[in-house]
Design an enzyme around this catalytic site. Structure first.
Site, mmCIF file in Angstrom:
data_model
loop_
_atom_site.group_PDB
_atom_site.id
_atom_site.type_symbol
_atom_site.label_atom_id
_atom_site.label_comp_id
_atom_site.label_asym_id
_atom_site.label_seq_id
_atom_site.Cartn_x
_atom_site.Cartn_y
_atom_site.Cartn_z
ATOM 1 N N LYS A 13 -41.540 83.297 4.061
ATOM 2 C CA LYS A 13 -40.295 83.981 4.436
ATOM 3 C C LYS A 13 -39.678 83.354 5.695
ATOM 4 O O LYS A 13 -38.489 83.050 5.722
ATOM 5 C CB LYS A 13 -40.559 85.484 4.711
ATOM 6 C CG LYS A 13 -41.178 86.218 3.523
ATOM 7 C CD LYS A 13 -41.411 87.679 3.837
ATOM 8 C CE LYS A 13 -42.432 87.966 4.928
ATOM 9 N NZ LYS A 13 -43.817 87.573 4.589
ATOM 10 N N ARG A 88 -40.411 97.131 5.617
ATOM 11 C CA ARG A 88 -41.755 97.078 5.030
ATOM 12 C C ARG A 88 -42.217 98.424 4.517
ATOM 13 O O ARG A 88 -43.335 98.535 4.018
ATOM 14 C CB ARG A 88 -42.741 96.599 6.091
ATOM 15 C CG ARG A 88 -42.772 95.095 6.229
ATOM 16 C CD ARG A 88 -43.586 94.778 7.456
ATOM 17 N NE ARG A 88 -44.569 93.782 7.186
ATOM 18 C CZ ARG A 88 -44.515 92.542 7.679
ATOM 19 N NH1 ARG A 88 -43.506 92.167 8.413
ATOM 20 N NH2 ARG A 88 -45.468 91.696 7.429
ATOM 21 N N ARG A 127 -51.766 77.484 9.152
ATOM 22 C CA ARG A 127 -50.550 77.653 9.969
ATOM 23 C C ARG A 127 -50.867 77.484 11.455
ATOM 24 O O ARG A 127 -51.858 77.998 11.966
ATOM 25 C CB ARG A 127 -49.947 79.035 9.748
ATOM 26 C CG ARG A 127 -48.794 79.295 10.717
ATOM 27 C CD ARG A 127 -47.950 80.481 10.397
ATOM 28 N NE ARG A 127 -48.686 81.644 9.972
ATOM 29 C CZ ARG A 127 -48.133 82.680 9.375
ATOM 30 N NH1 ARG A 127 -46.841 82.679 9.113
ATOM 31 N NH2 ARG A 127 -48.854 83.707 9.024
ATOM 32 N N ARG A 165 -52.271 81.978 15.052
ATOM 33 C CA ARG A 165 -52.021 83.418 15.207
ATOM 34 C C ARG A 165 -53.321 84.199 15.028
ATOM 35 O O ARG A 165 -54.113 83.879 14.143
ATOM 36 C CB ARG A 165 -50.999 83.884 14.161
ATOM 37 C CG ARG A 165 -49.576 83.803 14.656
ATOM 38 C CD ARG A 165 -48.546 84.045 13.594
ATOM 39 N NE ARG A 165 -48.718 85.251 12.788
ATOM 40 C CZ ARG A 165 -47.855 85.647 11.866
ATOM 41 N NH1 ARG A 165 -46.750 84.965 11.652
ATOM 42 N NH2 ARG A 165 -48.068 86.724 11.145
ATOM 43 N N ARG A 176 -53.899 92.313 5.729
ATOM 44 C CA ARG A 176 -52.424 92.337 5.702
ATOM 45 C C ARG A 176 -51.917 92.368 4.270
ATOM 46 O O ARG A 176 -50.934 93.036 3.961
ATOM 47 C CB ARG A 176 -51.867 91.100 6.429
ATOM 48 C CG ARG A 176 -51.980 91.190 7.941
ATOM 49 C CD ARG A 176 -51.862 89.838 8.601
ATOM 50 N NE ARG A 176 -50.599 89.170 8.393
ATOM 51 C CZ ARG A 176 -50.414 87.866 8.527
ATOM 52 N NH1 ARG A 176 -51.418 87.079 8.883
ATOM 53 N NH2 ARG A 176 -49.241 87.341 8.310
HETATM 54 P P1 AP5 Z 1 -44.330 81.274 6.834
HETATM 55 O O1 AP5 Z 1 -42.957 80.802 6.519
HETATM 56 O O2 AP5 Z 1 -44.723 81.426 8.245
HETATM 57 O O3 AP5 Z 1 -44.641 82.597 5.976
HETATM 58 P P2 AP5 Z 1 -44.200 84.097 6.215
HETATM 59 O O4 AP5 Z 1 -43.954 84.711 4.892
HETATM 60 O O5 AP5 Z 1 -43.092 84.172 7.221
HETATM 61 O O6 AP5 Z 1 -45.574 84.615 6.796
HETATM 62 P P3 AP5 Z 1 -45.928 85.666 7.916
HETATM 63 O O7 AP5 Z 1 -47.425 85.653 7.989
HETATM 64 O O8 AP5 Z 1 -45.183 85.384 9.186
HETATM 65 O O9 AP5 Z 1 -45.445 86.978 7.271
HETATM 66 P P4 AP5 Z 1 -45.813 88.382 7.643
HETATM 67 O O10 AP5 Z 1 -44.711 89.110 6.987
HETATM 68 O O11 AP5 Z 1 -47.145 88.877 7.345
HETATM 69 O O12 AP5 Z 1 -45.841 88.317 9.244
HETATM 70 P P5 AP5 Z 1 -44.880 88.947 10.329
HETATM 71 O O13 AP5 Z 1 -44.832 88.032 11.450
HETATM 72 O O14 AP5 Z 1 -43.625 89.439 9.726
HETATM 73 O O15 AP5 Z 1 -45.355 80.276 6.086
HETATM 74 C C1 AP5 Z 1 -46.751 80.419 6.234
HETATM 75 C C2 AP5 Z 1 -47.396 79.006 6.322
HETATM 76 O O16 AP5 Z 1 -47.173 78.333 5.076
HETATM 77 C C3 AP5 Z 1 -46.775 78.110 7.404
HETATM 78 O O17 AP5 Z 1 -47.767 77.334 7.957
HETATM 79 C C4 AP5 Z 1 -45.747 77.247 6.639
HETATM 80 O O18 AP5 Z 1 -45.566 75.992 7.259
HETATM 81 C C5 AP5 Z 1 -46.418 77.127 5.270
HETATM 82 N N1 AP5 Z 1 -45.453 77.065 4.171
HETATM 83 C C6 AP5 Z 1 -44.292 77.741 4.034
HETATM 84 N N2 AP5 Z 1 -43.681 77.438 2.869
HETATM 85 C C7 AP5 Z 1 -44.499 76.542 2.248
HETATM 86 C C8 AP5 Z 1 -44.446 75.855 0.998
HETATM 87 N N3 AP5 Z 1 -43.421 76.009 0.145
HETATM 88 N N4 AP5 Z 1 -45.477 75.032 0.673
HETATM 89 C C9 AP5 Z 1 -46.527 74.877 1.534
HETATM 90 N N5 AP5 Z 1 -46.639 75.485 2.714
HETATM 91 C C10 AP5 Z 1 -45.640 76.314 3.080
HETATM 92 O O19 AP5 Z 1 -45.737 90.273 10.715
HETATM 93 C C11 AP5 Z 1 -46.933 90.194 11.440
HETATM 94 C C12 AP5 Z 1 -47.406 91.601 11.766
HETATM 95 O O20 AP5 Z 1 -46.414 92.275 12.565
HETATM 96 C C13 AP5 Z 1 -47.633 92.541 10.562
HETATM 97 O O21 AP5 Z 1 -48.919 92.380 10.015
HETATM 98 C C14 AP5 Z 1 -47.434 93.915 11.229
HETATM 99 O O22 AP5 Z 1 -48.578 94.287 11.983
HETATM 100 C C15 AP5 Z 1 -46.307 93.657 12.212
HETATM 101 N N6 AP5 Z 1 -44.963 93.900 11.630
HETATM 102 C C16 AP5 Z 1 -43.948 92.987 11.522
HETATM 103 N N7 AP5 Z 1 -42.865 93.553 10.981
HETATM 104 C C17 AP5 Z 1 -43.186 94.851 10.729
HETATM 105 C C18 AP5 Z 1 -42.476 95.936 10.156
HETATM 106 N N8 AP5 Z 1 -41.210 95.783 9.730
HETATM 107 N N9 AP5 Z 1 -43.123 97.110 10.033
HETATM 108 C C19 AP5 Z 1 -44.381 97.285 10.462
HETATM 109 N N10 AP5 Z 1 -45.126 96.293 11.012
HETATM 110 C C20 AP5 Z 1 -44.513 95.076 11.143
#
Ligand code: AP5
Length: 219
Positions: A13, A88, A127, A165, A176
């Protein structure tokens, strides 16, 4: 345009949001990034986020809603936004509807990136993030400039300092994913009823996935 990038942790994402920001000229709103910034500042609010994030649990809705209200009022988000990792829960989705309707806006599309658990674990494990500029790399699929810690373009600290991370350890990633399945995946039905969901295969190169997203959005 107001667009949601939906999908499990590590689905890509954030990576796709950055590409779409360039194409559409609207900002990425990542609640995860905002929470990590708050955490890094050492603030009380950041510490409350950390209690949940480090365990792979969703942060409670009350804290998230406080955050998103402020973010949507920022001038850069005036013409629309790409929501990454928000909403979410159903409550967050309803709150977003309310906040957008106050601004005479509504969600135009929900791109749902589909990636299986084994790939998610692999993407999270590889990552690495720069502490200074937040750039995201993958040790295999999107490697940092040769010899991590060397020059990486526009990083404000002059060179990317790569860190993993805390929630990218396999056990936390699995937690997660479970949170996603139980609490977040049902949000899709909320938008499906309005015909807004565009399922997109998240496997393949970053560019291939971008092309699929643009096709799904008919752009
Ligand atoms: P990346 O693009 O970083 O993936 P992502 O979907 O953004 O992954 P996240 O882990 O950041 O998502 P998340 O939703 O769990 O975390 P968030 O920070 O929102 O890609 C991942 C890896 O793959 C990278 O290394 C990239 O280079 C690689 N990649 C990408 N595309 C690729 C491809 N096509 N081929 C190969 N490799 C590829 O949330 C973290 C925490 O915050 C949650 O667990 C929760 O505790 C809290 N939180 C955040 N938002 C909320 C909310 N709205 N409500 C409640 N808690 C929340």
């Amino acid at each position: 345009m107001d667009l949601i990038l939906f999908g499990p942790p590590g689905a890509g994402k954030g990576t796709q949001a950055k590409v779409l920001v360039e194409k559409f000229g609207i900002p990425q709103i990542s609640t995860g990034d905002r929470m990590r910034t708050e955490r890094a500042s050492g603030s009380e609010l950041g510490k409350r986020f950390d209690d949940f994030m480090s365990q792979g649990l969703l942060v409670p809705d009350t804290l998230v809603l406080e955050l998103i209200g402020k973010v949507l009022d920022e001038p850069s988000a005036k013409r629309g936004a790409i929501f990454d990792g928000y909403p979410r829960t159903i409550l967050q989705a309803e709150a977003l509807d309310g906040l957008l309707s106050e601004k005479h806006r509504k969600i135009n599309a929900v791109v749902s990136l589909e990636v299986p658990l084994d790939i998610i674990v692999e993407r999270a494990a590889g990552r690495r993030m720069c502490e200074g500029c937040g750039q995201v790399f993958h040790l295999i699929y999107n490697p940092p400039p040769s010899g991590a810690g060397t020059d990486a373009g526009s990083c404000p600290i002059g060179h990317c300092k790569l860190v993993q991370r805390v929630d990218d350890q396999e056990a936390v990633v699995r937690k997660r994913f479970l949170e996603y399945t139980e609490k977040t995946a049902p949000v899709l039905a909320f938008y499906e009823k309005r015909g807004l969901v565009k399922p997109v295969d998240g496997l393949g190169s970053v560019d291939e996935v971008t092309q699929r997203i643009l096709k799904a959005l008919e752009i």
